[in-house]
Write a protein that holds these residues in place. Structure first.
Motif, short mmCIF file in Angstrom:
data_model
loop_
_atom_site.label_atom_id
_atom_site.label_comp_id
_atom_site.label_asym_id
_atom_site.label_seq_id
_atom_site.Cartn_x
_atom_site.Cartn_y
_atom_site.Cartn_z
N VAL A 87 0.82 -1.22 0.00
CA VAL A 87 0.00 0.00 0.00
C VAL A 87 0.85 1.26 0.00
N ARG A 88 2.11 1.15 0.44
CA ARG A 88 3.00 2.31 0.41
C ARG A 88 4.43 1.83 0.49
N ARG A 89 5.32 2.55 -0.23
CA ARG A 89 6.76 2.30 -0.18
C ARG A 89 7.46 3.59 0.19
N ASN A 90 8.37 3.49 1.17
CA ASN A 90 9.13 4.66 1.61
C ASN A 90 10.62 4.35 1.59
N VAL A 91 11.42 5.41 1.51
CA VAL A 91 12.84 5.33 1.82
C VAL A 91 13.08 6.34 2.93
N THR A 92 13.75 5.90 3.98
CA THR A 92 14.03 6.76 5.13
C THR A 92 15.52 6.72 5.39
N THR A 93 16.09 7.87 5.65
CA THR A 93 17.47 7.95 6.10
C THR A 93 17.46 8.53 7.50
N VAL A 94 18.16 7.84 8.40
CA VAL A 94 18.23 8.28 9.80
C VAL A 94 19.69 8.60 10.11
N ARG A 95 19.91 9.72 10.81
CA ARG A 95 21.24 10.14 11.25
C ARG A 95 21.35 9.84 12.74
N TYR A 96 22.44 9.14 13.14
CA TYR A 96 22.64 8.70 14.52
C TYR A 96 23.89 9.32 15.11
N ALA A 97 23.83 9.59 16.42
CA ALA A 97 25.02 9.98 17.18
C ALA A 97 25.81 8.71 17.49
N LEU A 98 27.13 8.84 17.48
CA LEU A 98 27.99 7.71 17.83
C LEU A 98 28.71 8.02 19.12
N PRO A 99 28.91 7.08 20.00
CA PRO A 99 28.58 5.67 19.90
C PRO A 99 27.22 5.31 20.49
N THR A 100 26.37 6.27 20.82
CA THR A 100 25.12 5.97 21.51
C THR A 100 24.04 5.37 20.62
N LEU A 101 24.15 5.56 19.30
CA LEU A 101 23.10 5.19 18.34
C LEU A 101 21.78 5.93 18.65
N ARG A 102 21.89 7.12 19.21
CA ARG A 102 20.71 7.93 19.45
C ARG A 102 20.31 8.59 18.12
N PRO A 103 19.04 8.41 17.67
CA PRO A 103 18.62 9.05 16.43
C PRO A 103 18.57 10.57 16.59
N LEU A 104 19.13 11.29 15.62
CA LEU A 104 19.19 12.75 15.68
C LEU A 104 18.26 13.42 14.68
N ALA A 105 18.10 12.82 13.52
CA ALA A 105 17.26 13.40 12.48
C ALA A 105 16.90 12.30 11.49
N SER A 106 15.76 12.45 10.83
CA SER A 106 15.40 11.49 9.78
C SER A 106 14.61 12.20 8.69
N VAL A 107 14.68 11.63 7.50
CA VAL A 107 13.93 12.11 6.35
C VAL A 107 13.30 10.89 5.69
N THR A 108 12.00 10.98 5.41
CA THR A 108 11.29 9.90 4.73
C THR A 108 10.69 10.45 3.44
N LEU A 109 10.90 9.72 2.36
CA LEU A 109 10.37 10.08 1.04
C LEU A 109 9.66 8.87 0.44
N PRO A 110 8.71 9.12 -0.48
CA PRO A 110 8.15 7.98 -1.22
C PRO A 110 9.26 7.31 -2.03
N ALA A 111 9.27 5.99 -2.06
CA ALA A 111 10.30 5.25 -2.78
C ALA A 111 10.12 5.42 -4.28
N ARG A 112 11.20 5.79 -4.95
CA ARG A 112 11.23 5.90 -6.41
C ARG A 112 12.60 5.44 -6.88
N GLY A 113 12.65 4.28 -7.46
CA GLY A 113 13.93 3.75 -7.94
C GLY A 113 14.88 3.49 -6.79
N ASP A 114 16.16 3.84 -7.00
CA ASP A 114 17.19 3.59 -5.99
C ASP A 114 17.52 4.82 -5.16
N ARG A 115 16.74 5.87 -5.23
CA ARG A 115 17.11 7.09 -4.51
C ARG A 115 17.01 6.89 -3.01
N GLU A 116 17.82 7.66 -2.30
CA GLU A 116 17.82 7.65 -0.85
C GLU A 116 17.47 9.05 -0.37
#
Length: 193
Positions: free
Chosen positions: A154-183
């Motif tokens: 019903v839906r396809r997304n690509v999401t990129t998440v930015r993490y702090a190291l070494p905590t793996l705490r998520p700092l920011a994310s962007v989600t877009l509709p999936a189209r081809g190989d784009r990120e």
């Protein structure tokens, strides 16, 4: 009668010598799929995988090799990509949909990247497709399919998440509709803009 196969790979460390990493005892042969040395040159991660396809996810193992120490099989080592932090203190791996971060003692930290939640009761099928380091942060690209009970997408997304190291705490994310190989872009936290 079952014959258990064994072999080993020698991991070179220059003047520091080499480390023998044994393959798992098994009734199927293993191969060294990847060896990734730390930037400091004092450790290497060796990804060992079965030569033949076994039902379910490939049962690869990650072994930490260090001169003068016994090889250490890392917990939760079923991963695709492996990379070291620039300081060589941590190894990062991408499972199907879970990030893993190990220290040199084998300690483990996990994170599960998330995109935009689906509100209509669809089932989430997510796969990490790429890891990279950018300005001292970890970026993880995730492909998500949202499925009905019958398996219809019903839906396809690509999401990129930015993490702090070494905590793996998520700092920011962007989600877009999936189209081809784009990120989606790996955004900097708002304090960096």
């Amino acid at each position: 009668m079952l014959t258990l196969l064994a072999a080993a790979i020698l991991v070179p460390f220059g003047a520091r010598g080499e480390v023998t990493v044994p393959f798992p005892l098994s009734d199927v042969p293993y191969r060294a799929e990847a060896t990734v040395h730390s930037p400091r040159g004092d450790a290497a991660a060796v990804k060992l995988c079965p030569e033949v396809f076994l039902m379910g996810p490939e049962l690869c193992r990650v072994v930490l090799a260090r001169p003068g120490r016994s090889p250490l099989t890392l917990k939760a080592g079923v991963v695709g990509d492996l990379l070291w932090t620039p300081d060589g203190r941590y190894l990062i791996g991408a499972g199907v949909n879970t990030l893993r971060l190990w220290n040199l003692s084998g300690g483990l930290r996990l994170a599960v990247p998330q995109g935009i939640p689906e509100a209509d009761g669809a089932i989430r099928d997510a796969r990490l497709t790429r890891l990279w380091l950018e300005r001292g942060f970890l970026c993880a690209a995730l492909h998500e399919d949202w499925l009905t009970d019958s398996g219809r997408v019903v839906r396809r997304n690509v999401t990129t998440v930015r993490y702090a190291l070494p905590t793996l705490r998520p700092l920011a994310s962007v989600t877009l509709p999936a189209r081809g190989d784009r990120e989606a872009e790996c955004l900097r936290p708002s304090a960096e803009h």
